[in-house]
Design an enzyme around this catalytic site. Sequence first.
Site, PDB file in Angstrom:
ATOM      1  N   SER A   1       0.820  -1.217   0.000  1.00 24.05           N
ATOM      2  CA  SER A   1       0.000   0.000   0.000  1.00 24.05           C
ATOM      3  C   SER A   1       0.853   1.266   0.000  1.00 24.05           C
ATOM      4  O   SER A   1       0.607   2.191  -0.778  1.00 24.05           O
ATOM      5  CB  SER A   1      -0.908   0.005   1.223  1.00 24.05           C
ATOM      6  N   GLY A   2       1.850   1.329   0.877  1.00 24.34           N
ATOM      7  CA  GLY A   2       2.671   2.537   1.000  1.00 24.34           C
ATOM      8  C   GLY A   2       3.569   2.736  -0.211  1.00 24.34           C
ATOM      9  O   GLY A   2       3.675   3.840  -0.747  1.00 24.34           O
TER      10      GLY A   2
ATOM     11  N   GLU B   1       9.575  -5.687  -6.148  1.00 25.30           N
ATOM     12  CA  GLU B   1       8.671  -6.468  -5.304  1.00 25.30           C
ATOM     13  C   GLU B   1       9.021  -7.943  -5.468  1.00 25.30           C
ATOM     14  O   GLU B   1       8.979  -8.464  -6.577  1.00 25.30           O
ATOM     15  CB  GLU B   1       7.216  -6.197  -5.699  1.00 25.30           C
TER      16      GLU B   1
ATOM     17  N   THR C   1       0.630  -6.830   1.624  1.00 25.31           N
ATOM     18  CA  THR C   1      -0.155  -7.593   2.604  1.00 25.31           C
ATOM     19  C   THR C   1      -1.646  -7.322   2.481  1.00 25.31           C
ATOM     20  O   THR C   1      -2.456  -8.244   2.429  1.00 25.31           O
ATOM     21  CB  THR C   1       0.308  -7.241   4.038  1.00 25.31           C
ATOM     22  N   CYS C   2      -2.031  -6.057   2.424  1.00 20.09           N
ATOM     23  CA  CYS C   2      -3.463  -5.729   2.486  1.00 20.09           C
ATOM     24  C   CYS C   2      -4.240  -6.369   1.344  1.00 20.09           C
ATOM     25  O   CYS C   2      -5.278  -6.993   1.559  1.00 20.09           O
ATOM     26  CB  CYS C   2      -3.647  -4.215   2.475  1.00 20.09           C
TER      27      CYS C   2
ATOM     28  N   CYS D   1      -6.194  -7.379   4.549  1.00 17.35           N
ATOM     29  CA  CYS D   1      -7.522  -6.728   4.617  1.00 17.35           C
ATOM     30  C   CYS D   1      -8.517  -7.232   3.579  1.00 17.35           C
ATOM     31  O   CYS D   1      -9.664  -7.547   3.925  1.00 17.35           O
ATOM     32  CB  CYS D   1      -7.408  -5.221   4.416  1.00 17.35           C
TER      33      CYS D   1
ATOM     34  N   LYS E   1      -9.390 -11.051   3.742  1.00 17.66           N
ATOM     35  CA  LYS E   1     -10.016 -11.245   5.067  1.00 17.66           C
ATOM     36  C   LYS E   1     -11.452 -10.733   5.067  1.00 17.66           C
ATOM     37  O   LYS E   1     -12.373 -11.413   5.518  1.00 17.66           O
ATOM     38  CB  LYS E   1      -9.161 -10.529   6.112  1.00 17.66           C
TER      39      LYS E   1
ATOM     40  N   TYR F   1      -3.387  -3.134  -9.601  1.00 20.13           N
ATOM     41  CA  TYR F   1      -2.254  -2.415  -9.002  1.00 20.13           C
ATOM     42  C   TYR F   1      -1.094  -2.327  -9.990  1.00 20.13           C
ATOM     43  O   TYR F   1      -0.450  -1.293 -10.122  1.00 20.13           O
ATOM     44  CB  TYR F   1      -1.799  -3.122  -7.713  1.00 20.13           C
TER      45      TYR F   1
ATOM     46  N   TYR G   1      -6.069  -8.324  16.460  1.00 21.15           N
ATOM     47  CA  TYR G   1      -6.961  -8.161  15.299  1.00 21.15           C
ATOM     48  C   TYR G   1      -7.166  -9.499  14.576  1.00 21.15           C
ATOM     49  O   TYR G   1      -8.298  -9.930  14.368  1.00 21.15           O
ATOM     50  CB  TYR G   1      -6.325  -7.197  14.295  1.00 21.15           C
TER      51      TYR G   1
ATOM     52  N   GLU H   1     -10.577 -11.745  14.366  1.00 20.14           N
ATOM     53  CA  GLU H   1     -11.260 -11.791  13.075  1.00 20.14           C
ATOM     54  C   GLU H   1     -11.374 -13.234  12.589  1.00 20.14           C
ATOM     55  O   GLU H   1     -12.443 -13.679  12.160  1.00 20.14           O
ATOM     56  CB  GLU H   1     -10.518 -10.918  12.064  1.00 20.14           C
TER      57      GLU H   1
ATOM     58  N   GLY I   1       1.043 -10.958  16.337  1.00 18.44           N
ATOM     59  CA  GLY I   1       1.663  -9.690  15.988  1.00 18.44           C
ATOM     60  C   GLY I   1       2.476  -9.812  14.706  1.00 18.44           C
ATOM     61  O   GLY I   1       2.701 -10.923  14.197  1.00 18.44           O
TER      62      GLY I   1
ATOM     63  N   ASP J   1       4.328  -0.256   7.532  1.00 18.85           N
ATOM     64  CA  ASP J   1       4.531  -1.157   8.668  1.00 18.85           C
ATOM     65  C   ASP J   1       5.998  -1.334   9.047  1.00 18.85           C
ATOM     66  O   ASP J   1       6.315  -1.626  10.204  1.00 18.85           O
ATOM     67  CB  ASP J   1       3.948  -2.550   8.365  1.00 18.85           C
TER      68      ASP J   1
ATOM     69  N   THR K   1      -3.142  -0.045   6.893  1.00 20.03           N
ATOM     70  CA  THR K   1      -3.023   0.296   5.478  1.00 20.03           C
ATOM     71  C   THR K   1      -3.240   1.786   5.186  1.00 20.03           C
ATOM     72  O   THR K   1      -2.417   2.407   4.505  1.00 20.03           O
ATOM     73  CB  THR K   1      -4.026  -0.552   4.663  1.00 20.03           C
TER      74      THR K   1
ATOM     75  N   HIS L   1     -34.092   7.515  11.742  1.00 21.93           N
ATOM     76  CA  HIS L   1     -34.839   6.429  12.363  1.00 21.93           C
ATOM     77  C   HIS L   1     -35.545   5.569  11.328  1.00 21.93           C
ATOM     78  O   HIS L   1     -36.085   6.110  10.376  1.00 21.93           O
ATOM     79  CB  HIS L   1     -35.883   7.045  13.317  1.00 21.93           C
TER      80      HIS L   1
ATOM     81  N   GLU M   1     -28.457   5.814  14.774  1.00 21.73           N
ATOM     82  CA  GLU M   1     -29.154   6.880  15.502  1.00 21.73           C
ATOM     83  C   GLU M   1     -28.789   6.856  16.992  1.00 21.73           C
ATOM     84  O   GLU M   1     -28.911   7.865  17.684  1.00 21.73           O
ATOM     85  CB  GLU M   1     -30.672   6.795  15.320  1.00 21.73           C
TER      86      GLU M   1
HETATM   87  P1  NDP Z   1      -1.887  -7.652  17.330  1.00 17.99           P
HETATM   88  O1  NDP Z   1      -0.725  -6.804  17.608  1.00 17.99           O
HETATM   89  O2  NDP Z   1      -3.196  -7.034  17.007  1.00 17.99           O
HETATM   90  O3  NDP Z   1      -2.131  -8.623  18.558  1.00 17.99           O
HETATM   91  C1  NDP Z   1      -1.198  -9.561  18.996  1.00 17.99           C
HETATM   92  C2  NDP Z   1      -1.883 -10.402  20.028  1.00 17.99           C
HETATM   93  O4  NDP Z   1      -1.147 -11.582  20.286  1.00 17.99           O
HETATM   94  C3  NDP Z   1      -2.059  -9.681  21.359  1.00 17.99           C
HETATM   95  O5  NDP Z   1      -3.328 -10.021  21.872  1.00 17.99           O
HETATM   96  C4  NDP Z   1      -0.936 -10.271  22.220  1.00 17.99           C
HETATM   97  O6  NDP Z   1      -1.267 -10.257  23.584  1.00 17.99           O
HETATM   98  C5  NDP Z   1      -0.904 -11.696  21.696  1.00 17.99           C
HETATM   99  N1  NDP Z   1       0.386 -12.386  21.832  1.00 17.99           N
HETATM  100  C6  NDP Z   1       1.616 -11.857  21.635  1.00 17.99           C
HETATM  101  N2  NDP Z   1       2.560 -12.805  21.799  1.00 17.99           N
HETATM  102  C7  NDP Z   1       1.905 -13.959  22.098  1.00 17.99           C
HETATM  103  C8  NDP Z   1       2.320 -15.290  22.371  1.00 17.99           C
HETATM  104  N3  NDP Z   1       3.604 -15.617  22.352  1.00 17.99           N
HETATM  105  N4  NDP Z   1       1.375 -16.210  22.656  1.00 17.99           N
HETATM  106  C9  NDP Z   1       0.068 -15.887  22.639  1.00 17.99           C
HETATM  107  N5  NDP Z   1      -0.393 -14.650  22.396  1.00 17.99           N
HETATM  108  C10 NDP Z   1       0.515 -13.698  22.109  1.00 17.99           C
HETATM  109  O7  NDP Z   1      -1.382  -8.650  16.171  1.00 17.99           O
HETATM  110  P2  NDP Z   1      -2.076  -9.312  14.919  1.00 17.99           P
HETATM  111  O8  NDP Z   1      -1.109 -10.348  14.483  1.00 17.99           O
HETATM  112  O9  NDP Z   1      -3.477  -9.705  15.201  1.00 17.99           O
HETATM  113  O10 NDP Z   1      -2.113  -8.135  13.860  1.00 17.99           O
HETATM  114  C11 NDP Z   1      -0.920  -7.452  13.495  1.00 17.99           C
HETATM  115  C12 NDP Z   1      -1.229  -6.037  13.110  1.00 17.99           C
HETATM  116  O11 NDP Z   1      -1.895  -6.025  11.850  1.00 17.99           O
HETATM  117  C13 NDP Z   1      -2.182  -5.331  14.052  1.00 17.99           C
HETATM  118  O12 NDP Z   1      -1.495  -4.682  15.092  1.00 17.99           O
HETATM  119  C14 NDP Z   1      -2.914  -4.376  13.187  1.00 17.99           C
HETATM  120  O13 NDP Z   1      -2.239  -3.160  13.216  1.00 17.99           O
HETATM  121  C15 NDP Z   1      -2.848  -5.002  11.800  1.00 17.99           C
HETATM  122  N6  NDP Z   1      -4.166  -5.556  11.443  1.00 17.99           N
HETATM  123  C16 NDP Z   1      -5.227  -4.704  11.337  1.00 17.99           C
HETATM  124  C17 NDP Z   1      -6.469  -5.186  11.020  1.00 17.99           C
HETATM  125  C18 NDP Z   1      -7.620  -4.234  10.940  1.00 17.99           C
HETATM  126  O14 NDP Z   1      -7.399  -3.036  10.861  1.00 17.99           O
HETATM  127  N7  NDP Z   1      -8.861  -4.704  11.004  1.00 17.99           N
HETATM  128  C19 NDP Z   1      -6.709  -6.604  10.758  1.00 17.99           C
HETATM  129  C20 NDP Z   1      -5.528  -7.411  10.917  1.00 17.99           C
HETATM  130  C21 NDP Z   1      -4.314  -6.894  11.241  1.00 17.99           C
HETATM  131  P3  NDP Z   1      -0.805  -9.052  24.570  1.00 17.99           P
HETATM  132  O15 NDP Z   1      -1.501  -7.825  24.097  1.00 17.99           O
HETATM  133  O16 NDP Z   1      -1.311  -9.538  25.887  1.00 17.99           O
HETATM  134  O17 NDP Z   1       0.678  -9.005  24.473  1.00 17.99           O
END
Ligand code: NDP
Length: 448
Positions: A15-16, A35, A42-43, A48, A51, A99, A178, A182, A263, A304, A312, A437, A442
């Site tokens: 995206s960026g 690339e 990713t998106c 996104c 998904k 794209y 996230y 999801e 993450g 990212d 994104t 309504h 609302e």
């Molecule tokens: P997130 O950063 O959203 O969440 C990571 C989660 O994993 C947290 O709940 C964390 O817990 C937990 N965690 C971390 N390490 C471990 C481990 N070793 N064992 C078990 N649980 C663990 O990561 P995602 O991978 O879901 O998404 C990555 C990024 O992508 C997001 O931050 C978001 O910015 C982006 N994204 C956005 C979406 C949207 O806008 N709808 C959809 C999908 C992704 P704790 O907090 O307790 O450390």
Amino acid sequence: MAEFDYDLFVIGAGSGGVRASRIAASHGARVAIAEEHRVGGTCVIRGCVPKKLLVYGAHFAEDIQDAQRFGWDTKGASFDWNILRDNVAAEVNRLEGLYGQTLGNNKVEVFHERAVITGPNSVRLSGGREITATTILIATGAWPSVPVIPGAGHGITSNEVFSLPKLPKRAVIAGGGYIANEFAGIFNELGVKVNLVTHGDRVLRSYDDEIVDRLVDISRHKGIDIRFNFAFKSITKRDDGTLLLEGNDGKTIETDLLLWAIGRTPHSTGLNLEQIGVELGKDGSVKVGDDSRTNIPSIYAVGDVTNRVQLTPIAIREGHAFADSVFGNKPRTVNYDYIPTAVFSNPPIASVGMTEAEARAEYDDVKVYKSDFRAMKNVLADRNERALYKMVVAGSEERVIGLHLIGPDSGEILQAAAIAVKAGLTKQDFDDTVALHPSMSEELVLMK
Ligand code: NDP
């Protein structure tokens, strides 16, 4: 400028990177982009877009059930994962093509190769070609994190989840963010027995506690098993293909599929950044200033890989601002205040601004207004699932500093409301607006 092959060389066509290339080219720059995977990043390719299509596809499970209360005979309705997966993949292919076309139309040269940076003004492609550029932009995104424990490789990540040959009977989703929430919703609706397992005592830590509690309650009610405080020790694959997950406390979970959603790590390794002296953060992110410039003046980074906000629309804005500033003679930075976000869980969550806890930590005079209601559609469907809207206000003028929703279509509803929050409107401004309504939105102007 003519001493270099290009004015701008971009690494990463997500995206960026794509936005930056297109805008820089429209300002007259000679641009090339490398690339190593697929154009779109990713998106578009494994985030996104596919998904959201799975979210739509999965939600028919409940819609078909509810339809009966609205008079529809839905006997015989069945689901075929292969059809959904392949149609989603076809749509992703279509978008990838678009794209590519956008880049072509803007005369951006695309190299379908990996690039590494060899100096402040040079890159080397995996095919061996050396290219020079006045400016280099790193837009390589992030990559799913996988823990370093025995057997972790038996799990998959969001990179692989869109192309599963078949749906598993049982899935463990590791993480509580996230992607975990999801996919818990998607899999659960598609009939997979889901176990969401996280290491802490909360999911979706950046969201408002009450809204998250509502999601946890509804998810559990729908049959998703949510387990907190589970630290993974090892993963073993048995002869029959099933996985045995062992926790540090000796407890085990058996499953057919493990999805790591813990993450995403900035994708900065293997680019030769340390060698040429680009400063990195502890998390591997490329350190940049407000203008997205690294410590090396000719090298910039957006999206990212900088780990500012992994979203994104933010990567797109950063790419656009970079291109306008460096090539369009219109210097500007990105404003990170009041970014609306949504989790496309079932039901979805959407949020902008401070949570109640954040606001109380920052201001003395915080007030919270709420609406806890059952969407009309859910009432007729006899679905006992309540939406919750929260408005956080501060000061005597009651300026809205946070808005948090859980309920059907909350992402769609919040985008419009976020404009009012970003504009600094007050609770009274919301109340002065006549309710539309009957609708769910609302409730935004009727909160008590
Ligand atoms: P997130 O950063 O959203 O969440 C990571 C989660 O994993 C947290 O709940 C964390 O817990 C937990 N965690 C971390 N390490 C471990 C481990 N070793 N064992 C078990 N649980 C663990 O990561 P995602 O991978 O879901 O998404 C990555 C990024 O992508 C997001 O931050 C978001 O910015 C982006 N994204 C956005 C979406 C949207 O806008 N709808 C959809 C999908 C992704 P704790 O907090 O307790 O450390």
